[in-house]
Design an enzyme around this catalytic site. Structure first.
Site, PDB file in Angstrom:
ATOM      1  N   SER A   1       0.744  -1.182  -0.084  1.00  0.00           N
ATOM      2  CA  SER A   1      -0.054  -0.108   0.043  1.00  0.00           C
ATOM      3  C   SER A   1       0.664   1.197   0.063  1.00  0.00           C
ATOM      4  O   SER A   1       1.604   1.536  -0.854  1.00  0.00           O
ATOM      5  CB  SER A   1      -0.798  -0.027   1.190  1.00  0.00           C
ATOM      6  OG  SER A   1      -2.053   0.834   0.990  1.00  0.00           O
TER       7      SER A   1
ATOM      8  N   GLU B   1      -1.951  -2.519  -8.299  1.00  0.00           N
ATOM      9  CA  GLU B   1      -2.953  -2.781  -7.532  1.00  0.00           C
ATOM     10  C   GLU B   1      -3.773  -1.433  -6.859  1.00  0.00           C
ATOM     11  O   GLU B   1      -2.987  -0.606  -6.641  1.00  0.00           O
ATOM     12  CB  GLU B   1      -2.616  -4.002  -6.322  1.00  0.00           C
ATOM     13  CG  GLU B   1      -1.771  -3.453  -5.134  1.00  0.00           C
ATOM     14  CD  GLU B   1      -2.624  -2.691  -4.205  1.00  0.00           C
ATOM     15  OE1 GLU B   1      -3.705  -2.946  -3.864  1.00  0.00           O
ATOM     16  OE2 GLU B   1      -1.761  -1.920  -3.364  1.00  0.00           O
TER      17      GLU B   1
ATOM     18  N   HIS C   1      -5.033  -5.261  -1.909  1.00  0.00           N
ATOM     19  CA  HIS C   1      -5.860  -5.020  -0.726  1.00  0.00           C
ATOM     20  C   HIS C   1      -6.762  -6.128  -0.327  1.00  0.00           C
ATOM     21  O   HIS C   1      -7.583  -5.975   0.745  1.00  0.00           O
ATOM     22  CB  HIS C   1      -6.277  -3.566  -0.644  1.00  0.00           C
ATOM     23  CG  HIS C   1      -5.506  -2.521  -0.589  1.00  0.00           C
ATOM     24  ND1 HIS C   1      -4.334  -2.146  -1.412  1.00  0.00           N
ATOM     25  CD2 HIS C   1      -5.247  -1.730   0.855  1.00  0.00           C
ATOM     26  CE1 HIS C   1      -3.839  -0.974  -0.976  1.00  0.00           C
ATOM     27  NE2 HIS C   1      -4.267  -0.828   0.569  1.00  0.00           N
TER      28      HIS C   1
END
Length: 301
Positions: free
Chosen positions: A109, A202, A272
Site C-alpha cells: 500500500s 493494485e 488489498h
C-alpha cells in the site's frame, strides 16, 4: 540487486509504522503470528505514536526506519500499516545505510513509495506483502515462509482466476505496487522506472474515473511504452454493485492494454484483498500467458 539474508527461528525482527498509526489490537495479533513463526519481535516507537493521520512526526518515523536497519540484531523490518506518510520521509532516508545493511523489508500500500525508493537508490530487493496490523489469513501466514527458505514463487490459475488481456511472454524484474503511489512518484526523484521490467499494479476503493485518470497519467508519462509486461493485482471496492464495478474496470483495462506490445494479465490476489500473496519486488520474474503463470525468483539468499 541485493538479496537480504533469510530468516532463522529465533531471529529478532523489527516492526515500524512509517506511514499511518496501526490498530493496536490488530498489531498485537500480528505480533503473535510473528512469534508463532519462531521470531522475536522488537516494536519501534512509531507503532504507538499518533500525530493526526500519521504515526508520529516525520523525524520519528524516519528515525525508526534507520534504527531498524542499523541495528545488527534486527534481521528484518516489517511495516505495521500503510495509510499515508512514506513519501514525506523518502527524501531524508539514508539509502547508503540500507545498502550497507541489507535486510528484509516488508509491507504494501503506502509502503510502495519506500519500496521504489529503496530499490532504485539502495539496490535492495524488498517484499510486497500483508501488514502486521491487519487481519491475516492462512495464505498470508504461508507467504511469510518464503523469508526462511529461498523458494521460487509460481502463481497460476490454480491460485486465482487469471484473465489474459494481451498474450505473450515477458522476462524482467517485477516492480510496482499501489497505483496511487506509483502515480504520485511521477516527476519526483523517486519516479518508478518501468523500462524492461514487469509492472505490477493494485488499488483499493478508488472510483473508476480515478483509476482511469491514473492509468492515463502513467501512459502519458511513458511508463507503459518500454515495459516488459504488466501484472494486475487486486482492485477492490466497497461498492454494493461490485459486479458492475469490475465489469467496467475490465473495460478500462482492455482500453489501455489491448494494443500493448507486451503481455498483460489480470487477477493476481496481491494487494488489498484477501488473501494477499507476498512476493519480492525487484526479483527477476517470468510471465507467460500460455498457461497463464507468473514465476518469481527467490527474494532472499
Amino acid at each position: 540487486m541485493l538479496k537480504p539474508n533469510h530468516l532463522c527461528p529465533g531471529d529478532v525482527v523489527g516492526v515500524i509504522a512509517p506511514a499511518g498509526p496501526p490498530d493496536l489490537k490488530q498489531l498485537q495479533q500480528g505480533v503473535r503470528y510473528l512469534k508463532s513463526l519462531g521470531l522475536q519481535v522488537c516494536l519501534g516507537q512509531t507503532v504507538r505514536l499518533k500525530k493526526g493521520y500519521l504515526s508520529g512526526t516525520d523525524e520519528e518515523r524516519l528515525s525508526d526506519l534507520h534504527y531498524m536497519f542499523q541495528n545488527p540484531q534486527i534481521k528484518a523490518v516489517f511495516c505495521a500499516r500503510g495509510g499515508y506518510g512514506t513519501a514525506r520521509i523518502a527524501e531524508q532516508v539514508n539509502y547508503e545505510l540500507i545498502r550497507c545493511h541489507p535486510k528484509i523489508f516488508w509491507g504494501y500500500s503506502d509502503i510502495t513509495y519506500l519500496h521504489t525508493a529503496i530499490r532504485q537508490y539502495s539496490g535492495l530487493i524488498t517484499f510486497h506483502g500483508p501488514m502486521i496490523a491487519s487481519e491475516w489469513t492462512e495464505t498470508d501466514i504461508i507467504s511469510f515462509r518464503q523469508l526462511f527458505t529461498p523458494v521460487e514463487i509460481v502463481y497460476t490459475s490454480a491460485v486465482s482466476s487469471l484473465q489474459v488481456i494481451k498474450p505473450g511472454r515477458a522476462n524482467g524484474r517485477i516492480v510496482g505496487g499501489n497505483l496511487t503511489l506509483l502515480t504520485d512518484s511521477l516527476g519526483t526523484p523517486f519516479e518508478i522506472q518501468t523500462a524492461g521490467n514487469i509492472l505490477f499494479m493494485e488499488e483499493v476503493d478508488e472510483p473508476l474515473y480515478r483509476i482511469d485518470a491514473m492509468l492515463n497519467h502513467l501512459r502519458l508519462a511513458g511508463k507503459f511504452s518500454s515495459v516488459a509486461g504488466i501484472a494486475l493485482g487486486e482492485f477492490t471496492t466497497d461498492k454494493q454493485d461490485e459486479a458492475q464495478y469490475h465489469s467496467e474496470l475490465n473495460d478500462l483495462f482492455v482500453h489501455y492494454f489491448h494494443n500493448c506490445a507486451v503481455p498483460v494479465v489480470q487477477g493476481f490476489s496481491m494487494g488489498h484483498g484477501q488473501p494477499n500473496f507476498g512476493f519480492p519486488l525487484g526479483a527477476r520474474a517470468v510471465m507467460n500467458t500460455c498457461f497463464p503463470l507468473l514465476s518469481i525468483e527467490p527474494g532472499i539468499s
